[in-house]
Enzyme design. Structure first.
Site, short mmCIF file in Angstrom:
data_model
loop_
_atom_site.label_atom_id
_atom_site.label_comp_id
_atom_site.label_asym_id
_atom_site.label_seq_id
_atom_site.Cartn_x
_atom_site.Cartn_y
_atom_site.Cartn_z
N SER A 198 -9.71 -0.76 7.27
CA SER A 198 -9.11 -0.56 5.95
C SER A 198 -8.39 -1.77 5.37
CB SER A 198 -8.14 0.63 5.99
OG SER A 198 -8.86 1.82 6.11
N SER B 286 -9.38 1.58 3.16
CA SER B 286 -8.57 2.36 2.22
C SER B 286 -7.50 1.54 1.51
CB SER B 286 -7.92 3.51 2.96
OG SER B 286 -7.03 3.00 3.96
N LYS C 87 0.85 -1.19 0.00
CA LYS C 87 0.00 0.00 0.00
C LYS C 87 0.89 1.24 0.00
CE LYS C 87 -3.80 1.99 2.77
NZ LYS C 87 -4.63 1.74 3.97
#
Length: 370
Positions: free
Chosen positions: A284, A260, A185
């Site tokens: 997330s 996210s 990420k």
């Protein structure tokens, strides 16, 4: 005008109703504030003026040009063909739920194996790191115009690492993830590779160090394909970046992959990488895992270092894997867990044998669960 300790004392009296505000605290606070003000004054103001405010959408982002598509990019397997946690993979390892089956795609079947199975095949010599990485990159480039799951693709570095691992595997000197493609990420700092946090504010930020979690996976000889998309600074559940456009769900591009850590979830579900790292503050990792049909794990707080990860909330952030199987999540946690002197919130306890627990649980406590 510099901030003075006297100004802080007055503020404490009038706003905090504190008559006795210690001089040493006032002096230290004033010094810190003045340092911060000096740093702010040195920023390039012309560059700041050109930035859109956070959360302001940029309709010209390339990803917004992808038209909605009613059919999925690929079909799920028919009901009963290995879907669910009880399904079996080609080599007998637990398969991820709803393993996608590509449409009009010539990717090799082993690209859909989980990291545990793929690593075993690489160690045995049934596969070579270079062919695995090339197949993963080919699939990434074929799907990326629709998915928009990657911010940065580290193609050259991935090929170089795969080439190096060919020799290491031949000598029996490779780590637990030798030759397995992974992704991170875009909140994880990566040495020499930009880390944007999903925001134009950090579009040119290139760290000089790796986050501890990145360093630990790379120390196990995983091969990074690059950085995956995130909601801006992880503050949202859809992974629709104001500057990069929306990341799309592999099952149906009309839908979001949640967030996210949506880029990591989509990359795993799409068959690009079997394992990716995300962060979880309020769901997330767990929400993209659910939306994309993969396995997500939010470890116990303090189990995995957050050093080098752009924060959303210091006391609530967690680093966790998105993977194809529970066995992969256990393997990732074994590699990631443990104390880190650079992160004082971690607990200096050696990692447990999570993989053994999964093997035992499969035969006992997990039987029949979904």
């Amino acid at each position: 005008m510099p901030v003075s300790p006297e100004l802080l004392q007055r503020f404490a009296r009038e706003w905090l109703e504190r008559e006795n505000f210690p001089d040493d605290i006032a002096n230290e606070t004033a010094a810190r504030l003045n340092t911060l003000l000096a740093r702010l004054r040195t920023l390039d103001e012309t560059r700041l003026r050109d930035l859109l405010p956070a959360m302001a959408f940029n309709p010209s982002a390339a990803a917004y040009a992808v038209p909605p598509q009613t059919p999925p990019v690929w079909e799920p397997l028919a009901q009963g063909e290995g879907t669910g946690y009880g399904g079996r993979g080609t080599t007998g390892v637990e398969a991820a739920p709803h393993t996608p089956k590509p449409i009009a795609n010539d990717s090799p079947e082993w690209l859909w194996w989980d990291a545990t199975t793929l690593a075993a095949a690489l160690r045995k010599g049934d596969l070579r790191p270079t062919e695995v990485v090339e197949a993963a990159l080919a699939r990434l480039h074929a799907l990326e115009p629709t998915l928009n799951a990657f911010v940065t693709v580290t193609e050259d570095q991935a090929r170089a690492a795969a080439q190096r691992l060919e020799t290491a595997l031949a000598r029996g000197e490779a780590g637990a993830l030798a030759g397995v493609p992974v992704a991170f990420k875009d909140l994880f700092e990566t040495a020499g590779v930009r880390t944007t946090g999903g925001s134009h504010v950090l579009a040119d930020y290139v760290p000089t160090r790796d986050a501890t979690a990145v360093r630990r996976l790379l120390a196990a000889d995983a091969v990074s394909l690059g950085k995956t998309t995130t909601h801006e600074f992880a503050f949202g559940p859809t992974t629709d970046s104001p500057y990069l456009g929306p990341t799309r769900n592999p099952w149906n591009p009309d839908h979001v992959p949640a967030g996210s850590s949506g880029g990591s979830g989509a990359a795993v579900a799409a068959g690009i990488v079997p394992l990716a790292l995300g962060t979880d503050t309020g769901g997330s990792v767990r929400m993209p895992a659910a939306a994309c049909g993969v396995v997500g794990l939010k470890p116990t707080y303090g189990r995995v270092s957050k050093f080098g990860v752009l924060p959303l909330s210091w006391s609530l952030d967690h680093v966790g894997p998105l993977a194809r199987s529970v066995a992969d999540a256990a393997l990732a946690l074994r590699l990631l867990a443990g104390g880190d002197p650079l992160d004082p919130s971690t607990v200096p306890i050696p990692p447990d044998d999570y993989q053994h627990a999964v093997r035992r649980g499969r035969e006992e406590t997990l039987r029949g669960l979904r």
